[in-house]
Design a protein around this motif. Structure first.
Motif, short mmCIF file in Angstrom:
data_model
loop_
_atom_site.label_atom_id
_atom_site.label_comp_id
_atom_site.label_asym_id
_atom_site.label_seq_id
_atom_site.Cartn_x
_atom_site.Cartn_y
_atom_site.Cartn_z
N GLY A 1 0.80 -1.21 0.00
CA GLY A 1 0.00 0.00 0.00
C GLY A 1 0.83 1.26 0.00
O GLY A 1 1.92 1.32 0.59
N VAL A 2 0.33 2.30 -0.67
CA VAL A 2 0.98 3.61 -0.71
C VAL A 2 -0.04 4.66 -0.26
O VAL A 2 -1.24 4.40 -0.21
CB VAL A 2 1.50 3.95 -2.13
CG1 VAL A 2 2.55 2.94 -2.57
CG2 VAL A 2 0.35 4.01 -3.13
N ASP A 3 0.46 5.84 0.07
CA ASP A 3 -0.41 6.90 0.59
C ASP A 3 -0.94 7.83 -0.49
O ASP A 3 -1.99 8.46 -0.30
CB ASP A 3 0.33 7.73 1.64
CG ASP A 3 0.67 6.94 2.88
OD1 ASP A 3 -0.12 6.04 3.23
OD2 ASP A 3 1.73 7.20 3.49
N TYR A 4 -0.21 7.94 -1.61
CA TYR A 4 -0.54 8.99 -2.59
C TYR A 4 -0.36 8.44 -4.00
O TYR A 4 0.62 7.73 -4.30
CB TYR A 4 0.37 10.20 -2.37
CG TYR A 4 -0.05 11.43 -3.14
CD1 TYR A 4 -0.91 12.36 -2.56
CD2 TYR A 4 0.42 11.68 -4.42
CE1 TYR A 4 -1.30 13.51 -3.25
CE2 TYR A 4 0.04 12.82 -5.12
CZ TYR A 4 -0.82 13.73 -4.52
OH TYR A 4 -1.22 14.87 -5.20
N LEU A 5 -1.30 8.75 -4.88
CA LEU A 5 -1.20 8.40 -6.30
C LEU A 5 -1.28 9.68 -7.13
O LEU A 5 -2.21 10.46 -6.98
CB LEU A 5 -2.33 7.46 -6.71
CG LEU A 5 -2.33 6.06 -6.06
CD1 LEU A 5 -3.55 5.26 -6.52
CD2 LEU A 5 -1.05 5.30 -6.39
N ARG A 6 -0.28 9.89 -7.98
CA ARG A 6 -0.20 11.10 -8.78
C ARG A 6 -0.95 10.92 -10.11
O ARG A 6 -1.13 9.81 -10.61
CB ARG A 6 1.26 11.47 -9.06
CG ARG A 6 2.00 10.42 -9.86
CD ARG A 6 3.47 10.77 -10.06
NE ARG A 6 4.19 9.69 -10.73
CZ ARG A 6 4.78 8.68 -10.09
NH1 ARG A 6 4.74 8.62 -8.77
NH2 ARG A 6 5.41 7.74 -10.77
N GLY A 7 -1.37 12.02 -10.69
CA GLY A 7 -2.06 11.99 -11.97
C GLY A 7 -1.12 11.65 -13.11
O GLY A 7 0.06 12.02 -13.09
N VAL A 8 -1.64 10.94 -14.12
CA VAL A 8 -0.84 10.53 -15.27
C VAL A 8 -1.69 10.60 -16.53
O VAL A 8 -2.91 10.71 -16.48
CB VAL A 8 -0.30 9.09 -15.11
CG1 VAL A 8 0.66 8.98 -13.95
CG2 VAL A 8 -1.45 8.10 -14.96
N THR A 9 -1.00 10.52 -17.67
CA THR A 9 -1.65 10.26 -18.95
C THR A 9 -1.32 8.82 -19.32
O THR A 9 -0.15 8.43 -19.33
CB THR A 9 -1.14 11.21 -20.04
OG1 THR A 9 -1.51 12.55 -19.69
CG2 THR A 9 -1.73 10.86 -21.39
N TYR A 10 -2.35 8.04 -19.62
CA TYR A 10 -2.14 6.60 -19.83
C TYR A 10 -2.95 6.13 -21.03
O TYR A 10 -4.11 6.51 -21.19
CB TYR A 10 -2.55 5.82 -18.58
CG TYR A 10 -2.15 4.35 -18.64
CD1 TYR A 10 -0.87 3.95 -18.30
CD2 TYR A 10 -3.06 3.38 -19.06
CE1 TYR A 10 -0.50 2.61 -18.37
CE2 TYR A 10 -2.70 2.05 -19.14
CZ TYR A 10 -1.42 1.67 -18.79
OH TYR A 10 -1.05 0.34 -18.86
N SER A 11 -2.34 5.27 -21.86
CA SER A 11 -3.00 4.73 -23.05
C SER A 11 -3.33 3.26 -22.83
O SER A 11 -2.46 2.46 -22.48
CB SER A 11 -2.10 4.90 -24.27
OG SER A 11 -2.75 4.43 -25.44
#
Length: 430
Positions: free
Chosen positions: A220-230
Motif C-alpha cells: 500500500g501507498v499513501d498517494y497516487l499522482r495523476g498521469v496520462t495513460y493509453s
C-alpha cells in the motif's frame, strides 16, 4: 428500435484497426477514483460501457471531460461519496469495480449489485471474502453491497482465490493499492487487462508486482499522482475480426494489436488451415488458400482460449465441414445464443458445457443478440449466410464493439444499422 441488417456471402478483404480494450477500460476508469490528482486516459474504445462508467463517476462528483471519442480527462478529487446505487450502476457488470476503488479510497463502499450480460451465475463471493480478510465487513441491503471498516482497520492480507476470477483479482488489486501493509493475491487471474491495470496504477505510484502471474503482491501507498495513460488494444475485438475473416474465407489485416495476447486464437486458426502472419502491431489472417478443417476448442483462463471468443468461433465452426466440439469451461450457461444460430440453419447440439457442431451452410434469418459476444457471433454468421440477416438487441453489441458497422463496411461487408422509429417507417443511419 435499432437493428443491424447484413446481406451475406461476401468474403472480407482489407484492413481494420482495433480499438482500446473494453475490459481494461472498465477497470481503469474506476481505478481513477483512487488517484489524488487528475488523469487523462487515452485509446478508450467508443462504446456504451465506457460512457456508462464515466457517467457513473460524474454522478458521484468527478469532473469528466471527453477530449475526443477516444480520450477522457477525469478529476476524481471532487468525489465526496462512497455510494453508487443509482440505476446506471445496475446496467453493467464492471460497475462492481467501484467496490474495490471506493473501499480503497474511503475504506467504505456501497454499490448496487450489477447487471450486464446474463449467461450464468457470477457470484461475487471471492470479492467479499478478500475484502473481509482485509478488515471490511459486508452486508446486502436492498440490492446493494455495503462494505464498511472501522477507522484504521483496513489492511493488507494474504488472499487465496478458490477459483481463478478476473473480477475478484481486479477488485482486490484496487482495494489493496492504498491499504496499510502488503496484500498477496494467490491463484490470481493473468489476463492482459489485469496487467494493464497494474501498469496504470504503478505509473501513478502504486507498488504492484507479479501482475500476469498467479501471485500478485501489492504494498500500500499513501498517494497516487495523476498521469496520462493509453489503454492496450482489445484482444477480443481482434479475435472477433480474425474469426470473421476465416468464416467469410477472406483475407484481412488487423492493426493496433498485441500478437502475444492473440496466441491461443492464432493457433486455433492455423490448426484450421488459415495462414497467419504476425508483425509488431498487426496480424494478417488469410483463409483464401485452402478449405478449413474442423477443430476442438476448450475455453480456459488466460493464456488459454478466451471464453469471450467462444461464440464467434462457434459461428465460424458452423461453416466448416466436419464435427467440431467446443467445451465451455469458464461459464455454465454461455450457449443461450445457439438457438439463434440454429434459426440460421446451424447444426449445433448442446450437452451441458459441450457444444457439438456439424458444419454446413447458413441462411439469413431474423435473430437477436443474447449477450455481447453472442451478438458478435450473430454478425459473423450474417456475414457468411446466404440472404439477409437482421439482428435485434444490438445494444449488447454496442456495449463492447466500437464503430462495428463502419469497420465491417470498410472490409467490404454489406452491413448497415437501421432505425425503426415506429412500425411505418424504416430509415438507415449507417
Amino acid at each position: 428500435m435499432e437493428k443491424i441488417v447484413i446481406n451475406g456471402g461476401k468474403p472480407l478483404f482489407g484492413e481494420v484497426t482495433v480499438s482500446g480494450a473494453k475490459n481494461a477500460a472498465v477497470a481503469i476508469i474506476p481505478a481513477v477514483v483512487l488517484c489524488d490528482e487528475p488523469c487523462r486516459i487515452e485509446n478508450i474504445p467508443n462504446i456504451s460501457d465506457v460512457s456508462l462508467i464515466a457517467n457513473i463517476l460524474q454522478d458521484m462528483g468527478a469532473m469528466v471531460r471527453r477530449v475526443d471519442k477516444n480520450t477522457l480527462d477525469i478529476d476524481p478529487r471532487p468525489i465526496n461519496t462512497w455510494e453508487a446505487t443509482h440505476d446506471a450502476v445496475r446496467g453493467m457488470r464492471a460497475s462492481y469495480y467501484l467496490l474495490g476503488a471506493l473501499l480503497g479510497r474511503f475504506h467504505n463502499a456501497k454499490v448496487a449489485l450489477p447487471g450486464g450480460c446474463n449467461f450464468g451465475v457470477r457470484p461475487i463471493d471471492q470479492h467479499l471474502k478478500g475484502f473481509a480478510m482485509m478488515g471490511a465487513h459486508n452486508e446486502l441491503v436492498n440490492g446493494a453491497v455495503i462494505e464498511s471498516t472501522t477507522s484504521g482497520s483496513f489492511h493488507g492480507a494474504r488472499v487465496y482465490f478458490d477459483t481463478v476470477s478476473v473480477g475478484s483479482t481486479i477488485n482486490l488489486m484496487l482495494a489493496a493499492v492504498k491499504a496499510e501493509g502488503q496484500t498477496i493475491l494467490e491463484n490470481a487471474a493473468k489476463e492482459p487487462h489485469i496487467v494493464d491495470l497494474a501498469n496504470f496504477l504503478n505509473s501513478m505510484g502504486a507498488n504492484i508486482r507479479g501482475a500476469g502471474t498467479d501471485v500478485i503482491k501489492i504494498r500500500g501507498v499513501d498517494y497516487l499522482r495523476g498521469v496520462t495513460y493509453s489503454i492496450i488494444p482489445d484482444q477480443i475485438e481482434a479475435g472477433t475480426y480474425m474469426a470473421a475473416a476465416a468464416a467469410t474465407r477472406g483475407k484481412i489485416t488487423i492493426r493496433n494489436i498485441t500478437p502475444k495476447h492473440l496466441e491461443s486464437i492464432s493457433s486455433k486458426l492455423m490448426e484450421m488451415g488459415c495462414e497467419i502472419e504476425e508483425y509488431d502491431e498487426a496480424v494478417i489472417v488469410d483463409a483464401t488458400k485452402r478449405p478449413l478443417n474442423r477443430v476442438n476448442i476448450k475455453t480456459m483462463p488466460h493464456p488459454g482460449f478466451p471464453t469471450d471468443c467462444q461464440p464467434q468461433f462457434v459461428a465460424l465452426l458452423s461453416t466448416v465441414k466436419g464435427t467440431s466440439i467446443v467445451n465451455e469451461s469458464v461459464w455454465d450457461n454461455r450457449y443461450q445464443y445457439v438457438s439463434e444460430l440454429v434459426r440460421m440453419g446451424a447444426k449445433i447440439s448442446v450437452e451441458g458445457r459441450l457444444a457439438i457442431i456439424e458444419g454446413g451452410k447458413l441462411t439469413g434469418a431474423p435473430v437477436k443478440a443474447t449477450d455481447l459476444r453472442a451478438g458478435a457471433a450473430m454478425v459473423i454468421a450474417g456475414l457468411v449466410a446466404d440472404g439477409t440477416t437482421s439482428i435485434s438487441n444490438i445494444n449488447y453489441i454496442e456495449r463492447g464493439y466500437s464503430d462495428v458497422v463502419t469497420k465491417f463496411q470498410s472490409l467490404g461487408a454489406d452491413i448497415k444499422k437501421i432505425y425503426l422509429p415506429d412500425h411505418k417507417h424504416i430509415a438507415t443511419t449507417a
